[in-house]
Write a protein that holds these residues in place. Structure first.
Motif, PDB file in Angstrom:
ATOM      1  N   MET A 271      87.463  56.118 -25.067  1.00 37.43           N
ATOM      2  CA  MET A 271      86.414  56.465 -25.374  1.00 37.43           C
ATOM      3  C   MET A 271      85.124  56.777 -23.899  1.00 37.43           C
ATOM      4  N   VAL A 272      85.211  57.563 -23.664  1.00 39.87           N
ATOM      5  CA  VAL A 272      83.934  57.665 -21.948  1.00 39.87           C
ATOM      6  C   VAL A 272      82.782  58.403 -22.858  1.00 39.87           C
ATOM      7  N   THR A 273      81.898  58.654 -21.811  1.00 44.02           N
ATOM      8  CA  THR A 273      80.237  58.609 -21.902  1.00 44.02           C
ATOM      9  C   THR A 273      79.583  59.069 -21.298  1.00 44.02           C
ATOM     10  N   GLY A 274      78.619  59.708 -21.205  1.00 43.18           N
ATOM     11  CA  GLY A 274      76.781  60.165 -19.805  1.00 43.18           C
ATOM     12  C   GLY A 274      78.114  61.156 -19.334  1.00 43.18           C
ATOM     13  N   GLY A 275      78.283  61.581 -19.311  1.00 43.07           N
ATOM     14  CA  GLY A 275      78.574  62.792 -18.135  1.00 43.07           C
ATOM     15  C   GLY A 275      78.359  63.944 -18.697  1.00 43.07           C
ATOM     16  N   SER A 276      78.728  65.415 -18.358  1.00 44.03           N
ATOM     17  CA  SER A 276      77.686  66.721 -19.161  1.00 44.03           C
ATOM     18  C   SER A 276      79.100  67.708 -18.630  1.00 44.03           C
ATOM     19  N   PHE A 277      78.421  69.068 -19.273  1.00 43.62           N
ATOM     20  CA  PHE A 277      79.845  69.664 -19.944  1.00 43.62           C
ATOM     21  C   PHE A 277      79.209  70.591 -19.170  1.00 43.62           C
TER      22      PHE A 277
ATOM     23  N   GLY B 170      81.428  62.360 -33.262  1.00 41.82           N
ATOM     24  CA  GLY B 170      81.401  62.724 -33.923  1.00 41.82           C
ATOM     25  C   GLY B 170      81.591  63.776 -34.679  1.00 41.82           C
ATOM     26  N   SER B 171      81.593  65.009 -33.974  1.00 37.25           N
ATOM     27  CA  SER B 171      81.936  66.649 -33.915  1.00 37.25           C
ATOM     28  C   SER B 171      82.201  66.894 -32.828  1.00 37.25           C
ATOM     29  N   TYR B 172      83.311  68.531 -33.436  1.00 34.18           N
ATOM     30  CA  TYR B 172      84.333  68.454 -32.478  1.00 34.18           C
ATOM     31  C   TYR B 172      83.855  68.620 -31.600  1.00 34.18           C
ATOM     32  N   GLY B 173      84.786  67.918 -30.284  1.00 33.32           N
ATOM     33  CA  GLY B 173      84.783  68.323 -29.072  1.00 33.32           C
ATOM     34  C   GLY B 173      85.674  69.482 -28.019  1.00 33.32           C
ATOM     35  N   GLN B 174      85.835  69.668 -27.272  1.00 33.90           N
ATOM     36  CA  GLN B 174      86.983  70.204 -26.216  1.00 33.90           C
ATOM     37  C   GLN B 174      87.365  69.616 -24.735  1.00 33.90           C
ATOM     38  N   VAL B 175      88.580  68.737 -24.508  1.00 30.23           N
ATOM     39  CA  VAL B 175      89.173  68.817 -23.566  1.00 30.23           C
ATOM     40  C   VAL B 175      90.278  69.381 -22.686  1.00 30.23           C
ATOM     41  N   ARG B 176      89.990  69.692 -20.939  1.00 24.64           N
ATOM     42  CA  ARG B 176      91.297  70.144 -21.071  1.00 24.64           C
ATOM     43  C   ARG B 176      91.723  69.632 -19.838  1.00 24.64           C
ATOM     44  N   VAL B 177      93.517  69.564 -19.897  1.00 25.69           N
ATOM     45  CA  VAL B 177      93.800  68.686 -19.130  1.00 25.69           C
ATOM     46  C   VAL B 177      94.520  70.022 -17.743  1.00 25.69           C
ATOM     47  N   TYR B 178      94.437  69.696 -16.399  1.00 19.56           N
ATOM     48  CA  TYR B 178      94.523  70.964 -15.297  1.00 19.56           C
ATOM     49  C   TYR B 178      96.197  70.540 -14.738  1.00 19.56           C
ATOM     50  N   ASN B 179      97.173  71.333 -14.711  1.00 24.75           N
ATOM     51  CA  ASN B 179      97.740  70.836 -13.627  1.00 24.75           C
ATOM     52  C   ASN B 179      97.861  70.940 -12.353  1.00 24.75           C
ATOM     53  N   ASP B 180      96.263  69.949 -11.447  1.00 25.53           N
ATOM     54  CA  ASP B 180      95.983  69.178 -10.679  1.00 25.53           C
ATOM     55  C   ASP B 180      95.452  68.244 -10.907  1.00 25.53           C
ATOM     56  N   GLY B 181      95.866  68.382 -12.605  1.00 23.18           N
ATOM     57  CA  GLY B 181      95.304  66.124 -12.762  1.00 23.18           C
ATOM     58  C   GLY B 181      94.353  66.562 -13.648  1.00 23.18           C
ATOM     59  N   ARG B 182      93.162  67.515 -13.467  1.00 23.67           N
ATOM     60  CA  ARG B 182      91.858  67.021 -13.418  1.00 23.67           C
ATOM     61  C   ARG B 182      91.812  66.543 -15.253  1.00 23.67           C
ATOM     62  N   ILE B 183      91.237  66.173 -15.465  1.00 20.69           N
ATOM     63  CA  ILE B 183      90.989  65.966 -16.789  1.00 20.69           C
ATOM     64  C   ILE B 183      89.357  66.315 -17.314  1.00 20.69           C
ATOM     65  N   VAL B 184      89.007  67.547 -17.999  1.00 23.89           N
ATOM     66  CA  VAL B 184      87.271  68.041 -18.135  1.00 23.89           C
ATOM     67  C   VAL B 184      87.382  68.166 -18.943  1.00 23.89           C
ATOM     68  N   ALA B 185      85.934  67.724 -18.984  1.00 28.73           N
ATOM     69  CA  ALA B 185      85.705  67.962 -20.783  1.00 28.73           C
ATOM     70  C   ALA B 185      84.458  68.593 -20.424  1.00 28.73           C
ATOM     71  N   GLN B 186      84.787  70.026 -21.541  1.00 30.97           N
ATOM     72  CA  GLN B 186      85.148  71.092 -21.258  1.00 30.97           C
ATOM     73  C   GLN B 186      82.859  71.375 -22.432  1.00 30.97           C
ATOM     74  N   SER B 187      83.265  70.724 -23.365  1.00 26.91           N
ATOM     75  CA  SER B 187      82.182  70.846 -24.105  1.00 26.91           C
ATOM     76  C   SER B 187      81.950  69.783 -25.274  1.00 26.91           C
TER      77      SER B 187
END
Length: 275
Positions: free
Chosen positions: A209-215, A240-257
């Motif tokens: 689990m991570v915390t504190g960043g922006s989207f 406690g609700s829906y979020g979206q994470v994207r993983v790109y082929n350059d290795g970036r794990i992005v918190a989308q929402s």
């Protein structure tokens, strides 16, 4: 018919053995449960013509099995370092016991192999190569010349010729904490720290689990070898609700929402691209 305690296998010389000076025969042997005395085991490499006639003994070695150590495997090997004589078409692999007349002169034998190197490939039995590299006894698929992981089977002992084995195609087990970026940090407490695990079958698992960043922003970047072939999108639990994470082929794990209070990475699973 061969007498008690003799095992032969004639192997046509593979094309990719030609040019090598060194050949190593190895096997694992153990005293049979009914053996009542120490057993002398000899291993030998012999050069043969196309008709199977003997040309020369290439190398031989002898070992003693302690009969009290039932089913305790001992590795035996012998290396020939002078190349193959002219007209050699086959190599005879021979294991035999000095006492070849008594049914009590018996031993167990597993994982016989011949390789064109100074040293035998490490395994115990065939699954050992995989175990050494990954810590896992289950190897999905084993192919001569190339070791590939793409199924799910346990390999037991059998006679095998491995030539120019390329073990680079078996993925090493990767397990590491993520290096967080852009204000994202470990949620802490009793919750799992953010990390990734790459299994030997090529599947990558995120957790923690991570915390504190922006989207939207990048949480961390995966190393080469643990990245998807194309962009992957995942629904995750965030605050406690829906979020979206994207993983790109350059290795970036992005918190989308989601919610900056926390984002769970558990459940993000994908197959790594071939590299």
């Amino acid at each position: 018919a061969l007498p008690y305690g003799t095992w032969d296998q004639i192997i046509p010389v593979p094309n990719n053995f030609i040019g090598y000076e060194n050949f190593t025969l190895s096997a694992h042997v153990a005293p049979f449960e009914l053996t009542t005395f120490n057993v002398q085991v000899s291993v030998r490499l012999q050069a043969l013509t196309s008709s199977g006639s003997w040309i020369a003994d290439l190398a031989s070695n002898k070992f003693t099995l302690d009969h009290t150590k039932k089913h305790e495997w001992m590795r035996v090997s012998v290396t020939s370092s002078n190349g193959l004589p002219p007209n050699t078409e086959s190599i005879r692999v021979r294991l035999f016991l000095d006492d070849t007349t008594s049914a009590s002169a018996m031993c167990l034998c597993d994982g016989v192999q011949l390789v064109p190197f100074n040293y035998p490939v490490p395994y115990y039995p065939e699954s050992q190569v995989y175990r050494v590299m990954t810590g896992d006894d289950r190897i999905p698929n084993l192919q001569v010349n190339t070791l590939v992981a793409d199924g799910n089977a346990v390999f037991l002992g059998d006679s095998t010729v491995i030539s120019n084995a390329n073990i680079s195609n078996i993925a090493h087990l990767a397990h590491s904490l993520l290096s967080l970026r852009n204000g994202w940090s470990n949620y802490g407490g009793s919750f799992q720290r953010p990390r990734f695990t790459k299994n030997a079958d090529g599947m990558v698992y995120l957790s923690g689990m991570v915390t504190g960043g922006s989207f939207p922003s990048t949480i961390a970047t995966l190393p080469v070898g643990s990245r998807p072939e194309n962009t992957e999108i995942f629904g995750v639990d965030s605050g406690g609700s829906y979020g979206q994470v994207r993983v790109y082929n350059d290795g970036r794990i992005v918190a989308q929402s989601g919610s900056a209070s926390w984002v769970s990475l558990s459940g993000v699973v994908f197959r790594a691209a071939s590299v």
